[in-house]
Motif scaffolding. Structure first.
Motif, PDB file in Angstrom:
ATOM      1  N   VAL A  40       0.838  -1.204   0.000  1.00 47.57           N
ATOM      2  CA  VAL A  40       0.000   0.000   0.000  1.00 47.57           C
ATOM      3  C   VAL A  40       0.873   1.254   0.000  1.00 47.57           C
ATOM      4  O   VAL A  40       0.625   2.196  -0.756  1.00 47.57           O
ATOM      5  N   GLU A  41       1.914   1.272   0.840  1.00 44.66           N
ATOM      6  CA  GLU A  41       2.796   2.442   0.894  1.00 44.66           C
ATOM      7  C   GLU A  41       3.524   2.660  -0.424  1.00 44.66           C
ATOM      8  O   GLU A  41       3.696   3.796  -0.867  1.00 44.66           O
ATOM      9  N   ARG A  42       3.948   1.584  -1.062  1.00 45.15           N
ATOM     10  CA  ARG A  42       4.621   1.717  -2.365  1.00 45.15           C
ATOM     11  C   ARG A  42       3.659   2.228  -3.424  1.00 45.15           C
ATOM     12  O   ARG A  42       4.038   3.001  -4.313  1.00 45.15           O
ATOM     13  N   CYS A  43       2.387   1.821  -3.340  1.00 47.64           N
ATOM     14  CA  CYS A  43       1.378   2.307  -4.284  1.00 47.64           C
ATOM     15  C   CYS A  43       1.170   3.815  -4.119  1.00 47.64           C
ATOM     16  O   CYS A  43       1.124   4.551  -5.110  1.00 47.64           O
ATOM     17  N   PHE A  44       1.052   4.275  -2.867  1.00 49.52           N
ATOM     18  CA  PHE A  44       0.913   5.717  -2.636  1.00 49.52           C
ATOM     19  C   PHE A  44       2.133   6.473  -3.143  1.00 49.52           C
ATOM     20  O   PHE A  44       2.018   7.559  -3.708  1.00 49.52           O
ATOM     21  N   HIS A  45       3.308   5.905  -2.960  1.00 50.79           N
ATOM     22  CA  HIS A  45       4.530   6.557  -3.435  1.00 50.79           C
ATOM     23  C   HIS A  45       4.510   6.691  -4.960  1.00 50.79           C
ATOM     24  O   HIS A  45       4.863   7.738  -5.498  1.00 50.79           O
ATOM     25  N   ARG A  46       4.072   5.650  -5.640  1.00 44.70           N
ATOM     26  CA  ARG A  46       4.012   5.729  -7.099  1.00 44.70           C
ATOM     27  C   ARG A  46       2.958   6.730  -7.561  1.00 44.70           C
ATOM     28  O   ARG A  46       3.142   7.429  -8.565  1.00 44.70           O
ATOM     29  N   LEU A  47       1.846   6.811  -6.843  1.00 40.15           N
ATOM     30  CA  LEU A  47       0.820   7.794  -7.210  1.00 40.15           C
ATOM     31  C   LEU A  47       1.326   9.219  -7.001  1.00 40.15           C
ATOM     32  O   LEU A  47       1.012  10.113  -7.784  1.00 40.15           O
ATOM     33  N   GLY A  52       0.357  16.481 -10.129  1.00 41.40           N
ATOM     34  CA  GLY A  52      -0.978  16.983  -9.814  1.00 41.40           C
ATOM     35  C   GLY A  52      -1.605  16.286  -8.635  1.00 41.40           C
ATOM     36  O   GLY A  52      -2.361  16.881  -7.873  1.00 41.40           O
ATOM     37  N   ILE A  53      -1.292  15.018  -8.453  1.00 40.80           N
ATOM     38  CA  ILE A  53      -1.843  14.274  -7.325  1.00 40.80           C
ATOM     39  C   ILE A  53      -1.101  14.637  -6.041  1.00 40.80           C
ATOM     40  O   ILE A  53      -1.695  14.814  -4.990  1.00 40.80           O
ATOM     41  N   ALA A  54       0.219  14.741  -6.125  1.00 43.34           N
ATOM     42  CA  ALA A  54       1.025  15.014  -4.932  1.00 43.34           C
ATOM     43  C   ALA A  54       0.740  16.403  -4.372  1.00 43.34           C
ATOM     44  O   ALA A  54       0.707  16.601  -3.161  1.00 43.34           O
ATOM     45  N   THR A  55       0.528  17.375  -5.236  1.00 47.00           N
ATOM     46  CA  THR A  55       0.330  18.742  -4.775  1.00 47.00           C
ATOM     47  C   THR A  55      -1.131  19.162  -4.764  1.00 47.00           C
ATOM     48  O   THR A  55      -1.448  20.235  -4.280  1.00 47.00           O
ATOM     49  N   ALA A  67      -7.836  12.155 -12.155  1.00 50.07           N
ATOM     50  CA  ALA A  67      -6.378  12.037 -12.213  1.00 50.07           C
ATOM     51  C   ALA A  67      -5.897  10.803 -11.453  1.00 50.07           C
ATOM     52  O   ALA A  67      -5.009  10.078 -11.916  1.00 50.07           O
ATOM     53  N   ILE A  68      -6.494  10.543 -10.293  1.00 45.70           N
ATOM     54  CA  ILE A  68      -6.116   9.347  -9.526  1.00 45.70           C
ATOM     55  C   ILE A  68      -6.504   8.086 -10.281  1.00 45.70           C
ATOM     56  O   ILE A  68      -5.740   7.116 -10.337  1.00 45.70           O
ATOM     57  N   THR A  69      -7.669   8.078 -10.903  1.00 41.44           N
ATOM     58  CA  THR A  69      -8.111   6.915 -11.679  1.00 41.44           C
ATOM     59  C   THR A  69      -7.189   6.676 -12.862  1.00 41.44           C
ATOM     60  O   THR A  69      -6.780   5.538 -13.134  1.00 41.44           O
ATOM     61  N   LEU A  70      -6.834   7.738 -13.557  1.00 41.45           N
ATOM     62  CA  LEU A  70      -5.929   7.621 -14.701  1.00 41.45           C
ATOM     63  C   LEU A  70      -4.554   7.123 -14.263  1.00 41.45           C
ATOM     64  O   LEU A  70      -3.997   6.195 -14.859  1.00 41.45           O
ATOM     65  N   ALA A  71      -4.006   7.707 -13.212  1.00 45.25           N
ATOM     66  CA  ALA A  71      -2.690   7.293 -12.735  1.00 45.25           C
ATOM     67  C   ALA A  71      -2.718   5.846 -12.254  1.00 45.25           C
ATOM     68  O   ALA A  71      -1.798   5.068 -12.545  1.00 45.25           O
ATOM     69  N   SER A  72      -3.762   5.458 -11.538  1.00 47.74           N
ATOM     70  CA  SER A  72      -3.874   4.088 -11.051  1.00 47.74           C
ATOM     71  C   SER A  72      -3.977   3.098 -12.200  1.00 47.74           C
ATOM     72  O   SER A  72      -3.363   2.022 -12.177  1.00 47.74           O
TER      73      SER A  72
END
Length: 79
Positions: A40-47, A52-55, A67-72
């Motif tokens: 889970v932590e690695r997934c959040f790191h990749r997202l 745009g998601i991080a900020t 954006a989260i759906t596209l990135a995922s």
């Protein structure tokens, strides 16, 4: 070839001594729980590599969710 290294997280000596002094039980290390948490932590790191998601530049919730759906989806297709 490199040999696989087994990862462990040792407990600090002062924590073990304090726990023994207070007669508390030693906390267990569950490998399966740690593995799931790591995924889970690695997934959040990749997202969060997506700027745009991080900020959270997208002010509208629909755009942020898109954006989260596209990135995922792209991460899922990449694996």
């Amino acid at each position: 070839m490199y040999a696989a290294t087994k990862a462990t997280i040792p407990e600090r000596v002062d924590q073990l001594a304090g726990r023994a002094r207070r007669r508390e039980r030693r906390c267990g290390f569950d490998k399966a729980v740690y593995r799931r948490r790591n995924v889970v932590e690695r997934c959040f790191h990749r997202l969060k590599q997506w700027r745009g998601i991080a900020t959270r530049y997208d002010e509208q919730p629909g755009r942020y969710r898109a954006a989260i759906t596209l990135a995922s989806t792209l991460i899922w297709l990449d694996t």
